[in-house]
Motif scaffolding. Structure first.
Motif, short mmCIF file in Angstrom:
data_model
loop_
_atom_site.label_atom_id
_atom_site.label_comp_id
_atom_site.label_asym_id
_atom_site.label_seq_id
_atom_site.Cartn_x
_atom_site.Cartn_y
_atom_site.Cartn_z
N MET A 1 57.09 16.54 54.87
CA MET A 1 55.64 16.58 55.01
C MET A 1 55.05 15.23 54.64
O MET A 1 55.49 14.59 53.68
CB MET A 1 55.04 17.66 54.11
CG MET A 1 55.13 19.07 54.67
SD MET A 1 56.81 19.78 54.67
CE MET A 1 57.05 20.14 52.92
N ALA A 2 54.02 14.82 55.39
CA ALA A 2 53.29 13.61 55.07
C ALA A 2 52.04 13.92 54.26
O ALA A 2 51.49 13.02 53.60
CB ALA A 2 52.92 12.85 56.34
N ASN A 3 51.57 15.17 54.32
CA ASN A 3 50.40 15.54 53.52
C ASN A 3 50.86 16.02 52.15
O ASN A 3 52.06 16.06 51.86
CB ASN A 3 49.54 16.57 54.24
CG ASN A 3 50.29 17.85 54.58
OD1 ASN A 3 51.48 17.82 54.90
ND2 ASN A 3 49.60 18.98 54.52
N THR A 4 49.91 16.40 51.32
CA THR A 4 50.23 16.72 49.93
C THR A 4 50.14 18.20 49.60
O THR A 4 50.67 18.65 48.59
CB THR A 4 49.29 15.97 48.97
OG1 THR A 4 47.94 16.39 49.22
CG2 THR A 4 49.40 14.47 49.18
N SER A 5 49.45 18.98 50.43
CA SER A 5 49.26 20.39 50.14
C SER A 5 48.75 21.10 51.39
O SER A 5 48.10 20.49 52.25
CB SER A 5 48.24 20.57 49.00
OG SER A 5 47.89 21.92 48.82
N SER A 6 49.07 22.39 51.49
CA SER A 6 48.51 23.22 52.56
C SER A 6 47.46 24.18 52.03
O SER A 6 47.00 25.07 52.74
CB SER A 6 49.64 24.02 53.23
OG SER A 6 50.20 24.97 52.32
N ARG A 7 47.05 23.97 50.78
CA ARG A 7 46.20 24.95 50.11
C ARG A 7 44.86 25.14 50.83
O ARG A 7 44.43 26.26 51.09
CB ARG A 7 45.94 24.53 48.66
CG ARG A 7 45.08 25.52 47.87
CD ARG A 7 44.83 25.07 46.44
NE ARG A 7 46.07 24.84 45.73
CZ ARG A 7 46.48 23.63 45.32
NH1 ARG A 7 45.75 22.56 45.57
NH2 ARG A 7 47.62 23.50 44.68
N GLU A 8 44.17 24.06 51.14
CA GLU A 8 42.84 24.17 51.73
C GLU A 8 42.87 24.26 53.25
O GLU A 8 42.18 25.08 53.85
CB GLU A 8 41.97 22.99 51.28
CG GLU A 8 41.70 22.97 49.78
CD GLU A 8 40.82 21.82 49.37
OE1 GLU A 8 40.37 21.06 50.28
OE2 GLU A 8 40.56 21.66 48.17
N SER A 9 43.68 23.42 53.89
CA SER A 9 43.67 23.35 55.36
C SER A 9 44.64 24.32 56.01
O SER A 9 44.50 24.65 57.19
CB SER A 9 44.01 21.93 55.80
OG SER A 9 45.36 21.62 55.47
N GLY A 10 45.66 24.77 55.25
CA GLY A 10 46.72 25.57 55.85
C GLY A 10 47.61 24.77 56.77
O GLY A 10 48.41 25.35 57.52
N GLN A 11 47.52 23.44 56.69
CA GLN A 11 48.25 22.60 57.62
C GLN A 11 49.41 21.86 56.97
O GLN A 11 49.43 21.62 55.76
CB GLN A 11 47.30 21.57 58.26
CG GLN A 11 46.24 22.19 59.14
CD GLN A 11 45.40 21.16 59.87
OE1 GLN A 11 45.40 19.97 59.54
NE2 GLN A 11 44.66 21.60 60.88
N LEU A 12 50.39 21.52 57.79
CA LEU A 12 51.51 20.68 57.41
C LEU A 12 51.57 19.51 58.40
O LEU A 12 51.49 19.72 59.61
CB LEU A 12 52.83 21.45 57.44
CG LEU A 12 52.93 22.70 56.57
CD1 LEU A 12 54.24 23.43 56.85
CD2 LEU A 12 52.83 22.35 55.09
N GLU A 13 51.71 18.29 57.88
CA GLU A 13 51.77 17.10 58.72
C GLU A 13 53.16 16.48 58.65
O GLU A 13 53.78 16.43 57.58
CB GLU A 13 50.75 16.06 58.26
CG GLU A 13 49.31 16.45 58.39
CD GLU A 13 48.41 15.31 57.94
OE1 GLU A 13 48.68 14.14 58.30
OE2 GLU A 13 47.45 15.59 57.19
N PHE A 14 53.62 15.96 59.78
CA PHE A 14 54.93 15.31 59.86
C PHE A 14 54.82 14.04 60.68
O PHE A 14 53.99 13.93 61.58
CB PHE A 14 55.96 16.24 60.52
CG PHE A 14 56.04 17.61 59.90
CD1 PHE A 14 56.92 17.87 58.85
CD2 PHE A 14 55.23 18.65 60.35
CE1 PHE A 14 56.99 19.13 58.27
CE2 PHE A 14 55.29 19.91 59.79
CZ PHE A 14 56.17 20.16 58.74
#
Length: 380
Positions: free
Chosen positions: A186-199
């Motif tokens: 993952m390039a992001n730090t958390s999925s807590r707020e957005s529900g998203q995962l970045e790669f």
């Protein structure tokens, strides 16, 4: 997708679909106790699971990297017990003479009796901090080319709840139509707020997932994933300088760590040396320079090996050697293609970084895993 304790795999671990050998379950039960020394932790392992997978599911974060039997990060020594079966692995990671002496690879090992195993690479800070493994479905919301061969993939988790992970970790993405998965950081730090995962994923010719990503995957498609995995995470060592060395899609987990530092106001002296071939191979520059503003003691130093420009030139390891005469007391994080990682590790040690403070992710590609000289042991 190790140090001693180090951590090798993740962002673009492309490997061909292997036909894993899974032992026939014991009709009487098939579960055994595995004890890890010198930490004194015990887990229960089903014969159909690898020891590494069982540990991850029970929140025990063992050192590992590729999970394909190639990197040797999870190499350990069997103190007691001998009824172990190994899935296919590389004899570069576990030579036959080491197997005969009692060494094993936890990512490929299936226990058929109770075992006591000595961990050779482990991190006291990390080992008991594992997060639960989740199986989730996610929808593709964006696929953006950021260079000619790097893609920024964004997924949104389906259903309620976040996927908890530590910045720097990775998940396994199932390859649609195949009984195979590939690991990406993952390039992001958390999925807590957005529900998203970045790669950030590198497209390899013939890459089972990356070629599918580049030719077939579309916004709105669903992907299955599991995780988190990996130990390429920021250690709490406030007095130590941070040196990040990356290349290619190795940008992803390092970007996650830097974003996390900015979010948490961790303003340690830090520098990110990023190697690319040409100017067109650089990406996320604007954000990295913005991070220099948010983190006053952070510097981003890109280097090009094939283009002339007004920045640093040459292989990234040569740039580090030239600009960093003494790294005594630093923590180093290295992530990228195997040749870069293999050149960086001994260099960092020569410059003064303690071996136990070098953490790395070394990606494997289709070619690495498919070479008959590499994967030549185990059952097909």
């Amino acid at each position: 997708m190790t140090s001693a304790p180090r951590s090798p795999p993740a962002t673009s671990r492309e490997a061909p679909p292997a036909a894993p050998h899974l032992p026939t379950p014991d009709p009487m039960g098939g579960k055994h106790v595995v004890r890890f020394e010198p930490v004194g932790i015990e887990i229960e392992v089903d014969e159909e699971q690898t020891i590494l997978r069982a540990a991850a599911e029970q929140g025990v974060m063992l050192m590992h990297g590729c999970k394909e039997g190639q990197c040797a990060s999870c190499k350990s020594f069997v103190l007691d017990g001998e009824d172990i079966d190994l899935d296919r692995y590389s004899t570069f990671a576990l030579p036959e003479y080491e197997l005969d002496e009692g060494y094993t690879l936890l990512c490929r090992a299936h226990a058929f009796e109770d075992l006591t195993i000595e961990l050779l690479n482990y991190d006291e800070e990390m080992i008991r901090s594992g997060l639960p493994i989740q199986e989730r479905t996610a929808e593709v919301v964006a696929i953006t080319p950021v260079t000619h061969d790097l893609r920024h993939l964004v997924l949104k988790l389906s259903g309620p709840g976040e996927l908890k992970f530590f910045p720097g970790q990775y998940v396994d993405l199932q390859v649609p139509g195949w009984d195979a998965s590939r690991s990406f950081s993952m390039a992001n730090t958390s999925s807590r707020e957005s529900g998203q995962l970045e790669f950030v994923i590198k497209v390899y010719p013939g890459g089972l997932f990356s070629e599918f990503l580049d030719t077939e995957l579309q916004v709105g498609h669903q992907l299955e994933l599991s995780g988190p995995f990996g130990v390429f995470t920021l250690r709490d060592n406030p007095g130590a300088r941070l040196v990040f060395v990356g290349g290619g899609a190795g940008l992803a987990p390092i970007l996650s760590l830097l974003r996390s530092m900015a979010d948490r106001s961790i303003d340690r002296p830090a520098v990110f040396y990023y190697g690319a071939r040409t100017r067109a191979d650089l990406c996320f520059e604007d954000e990295l320079h913005e991070l220099e503003e948010r983190l006053p003691q952070f510097r981003f130093v890109p280097a090009l090996s094939e283009d002339e420009w007004d920045g640093e030139s040459g292989l990234i390891t040569d740039v580090v050697r030239r600009l960093e005469p003494d790294l005594t007391g630093a923590d180093a994080y290295v992530c990228g293609p195997p040749p870069m990682v293999e050149a960086a590790l001994p260099l960092l040690e020569r410059l003064g970084v303690a071996t136990k403070h070098i953490y790395y992710d070394k990606f494997t590609t289709t070619g690495d895993a498919g070479d008959s000289k590499v994967l030549e042991a185990g059952n097909l």
